[in-house]
Design an enzyme around this catalytic site. Sequence first.
Site, PDB file in Angstrom:
ATOM      1  N   LYS A  22       0.777  -1.141   0.023  1.00 25.27           N
ATOM      2  CA  LYS A  22      -0.031   0.075  -0.099  1.00 25.27           C
ATOM      3  C   LYS A  22       0.973   1.408   0.120  1.00 25.27           C
ATOM      4  CE  LYS A  22      -2.499   2.534   3.366  1.00 25.27           C
ATOM      5  NZ  LYS A  22      -1.412   3.317   4.491  1.00 25.27           N
ATOM      6  N   ASN A  23       1.915   1.280   0.929  1.00 26.66           N
ATOM      7  CA  ASN A  23       2.693   2.649   1.141  1.00 26.66           C
ATOM      8  C   ASN A  23       3.656   2.916   0.053  1.00 26.66           C
ATOM      9  OD1 ASN A  23       1.088   3.384   3.197  1.00 26.66           O
ATOM     10  ND2 ASN A  23       2.234   2.763   5.021  1.00 26.66           N
ATOM     11  N   CYS A 117      -5.653   8.202   8.044  1.00 26.64           N
ATOM     12  CA  CYS A 117      -5.755   7.708   9.431  1.00 26.64           C
ATOM     13  C   CYS A 117      -5.283   8.813  10.656  1.00 26.64           C
ATOM     14  CB  CYS A 117      -4.775   6.343   9.893  1.00 26.64           C
ATOM     15  SG  CYS A 117      -5.834   4.987   9.120  1.00 26.64           S
ATOM     16  N   ARG A 123      -0.701  15.228  12.911  1.00 25.69           N
ATOM     17  CA  ARG A 123       0.076  14.403  11.732  1.00 25.69           C
ATOM     18  C   ARG A 123       0.855  15.787  11.057  1.00 25.69           C
ATOM     19  NH1 ARG A 123      -2.086   8.987   9.341  1.00 25.69           N
ATOM     20  NH2 ARG A 123      -0.021   8.991   8.414  1.00 25.69           N
ATOM     21  N   ASP A 307       3.184   0.509  12.065  1.00 24.53           N
ATOM     22  CA  ASP A 307       2.017   0.042  11.547  1.00 24.53           C
ATOM     23  C   ASP A 307       1.788  -1.319  11.919  1.00 24.53           C
ATOM     24  OD1 ASP A 307       1.830   2.487  10.275  1.00 24.53           O
ATOM     25  OD2 ASP A 307       2.636   2.039   8.584  1.00 24.53           O
ATOM     26  N   ARG A 399      -9.198   0.543   3.394  1.00 20.24           N
ATOM     27  CA  ARG A 399      -8.477   1.240   2.735  1.00 20.24           C
ATOM     28  C   ARG A 399      -6.895   0.774   2.557  1.00 20.24           C
ATOM     29  NH1 ARG A 399      -7.027   5.876   6.388  1.00 20.24           N
ATOM     30  NH2 ARG A 399      -5.336   5.782   4.882  1.00 20.24           N
TER      31      ARG A 399
END
Length: 432
Positions: A22-23, A117, A123, A307, A399
């Site tokens: 994903k990232n 998130c 953030r 994570d 997601r």
Amino acid sequence: MTKYIINGGRPLHGEVEISGAKNAAVAIIPAALMVDGVCRIENLPQISDVSTLLSILREMGADIRLINKRTVDIDCTHIGTSRATFDMMRRIRASYYLIGALLGRFGNADVAMPGGCNFGGVRPIDQHIKGFTAMGAKIGIKNGIVSAETGGRLRGAPIYLDVVTVGATINLMLGAALAEGMTYIENAAREPHIVDLANFLNSMGADIRGAGTNMIKVRGVRRLTGGFYSIIPDQIEAGTFMAAVAGTGGHVIIKDVIPKHLESISGKLREMGVMVRNLGDSVIVQRSGPLLKTNIKTMPYPGFPTDLQPQISTVLCLADGTSTVTEGVWDNRFKYVDELAKMGSSIRVTGRTAIIEGIQNLTGAPLKAGDLRAGAALVIAGLCGRGETIVEGVNYIERGYEKMVDKLSSLGADIKSVFVPDEPMYSRRNAG
Ligand code: EPU
């Protein structure tokens, strides 16, 4: 609303394939915006963050063709706008990578502030702003829009990051790829997806060295041109399945991974009495004995990933003795602990540390996910617990995890996804 219903207590057995990261995907899709010509991107995970980003590029004028479920051709040659201010940008964190990509390509950018998130803390993006400012951009934030302007091209510069940040490292690398001259990103983050993005950009004609170390050197080029790229496997999805097997017991072959990216979790699971063995591009995870306590601190790569913190903390609820888990990346990432308490867990949070007293069993309960990895942790809790657990907030999970329910079911878990229509207003009123 979709919910997951889990009947826990079944060990996991079999084989599972890990999807693309994903990232990495959420950095590589915006990077395609800087390329003249068609980029073919393979091994894209089928998750909602990816479809949101593809929709954003399409709105901006990109030609996007799905070749198959995991492969897409993106052609941004004819994009003529440096504005990306759509509402859907606020759904995902990675929309801020459009700042670097648009600044690199057009020398200016107007981008909606990122969402994504929220674990309970702030953030910030001050390091992104500091870096682009050093490269000659003037940046302002007004009404939730980041506006950046260079009057020409970004200029390469030495940039020292005050904190190790994945997002700023990626964003600055994007801008620097098409800047004039050399950029040096010092104290850069080293995550596998940073290396993957650098490999993607280099395969399109960029000149980036040192990705994967804490000093990245980017010699700006005039133009990037199309090509093929295949995204690396998802370290965090793999780690989540490893944690799940540790929690439930059983024996699972986790396929299509890069075992080196999993060393920190493999090491911790071994300390916890779990057998982890690397076999080519798979890891085998097996647990038949008791879980042992351990202490963990999350850190930037190659440290233990933040994570995976909620997932491993959940497993430690079932270990013999008292464990501590210290969050070393985010100010506040323990909100899910209140949900685990509903299952009978015993976790006390002081500052950035969770003190976890191991118990014999978790008991099924209705739970609500508040973010992506917390959601994954609650699913693991449900798989380990006795009785029925219902997890709400699965939109967060979807997601970032491709077909989590199908993958877990194929390993023998009793989990299903059910759509429950929202209660109509009149029945709520009548309910007294
Ligand atoms: N930070 C600053 N200033 C900045 C940027 C970050 O102080 O300008 C601080 C943050 O507050 C935090 C630390 O630096 O304390 C690390 O933040 P980082 O920038 O590395 O996080 P991010 O880029 O916003 C990415 C992942 C997160 C993951 C973190 C850390 C994406 C889209 N997100 O976020 O992943 O937790 O790196 O590894 O890549 C997830 O996948 O569930 C997720 C949240």
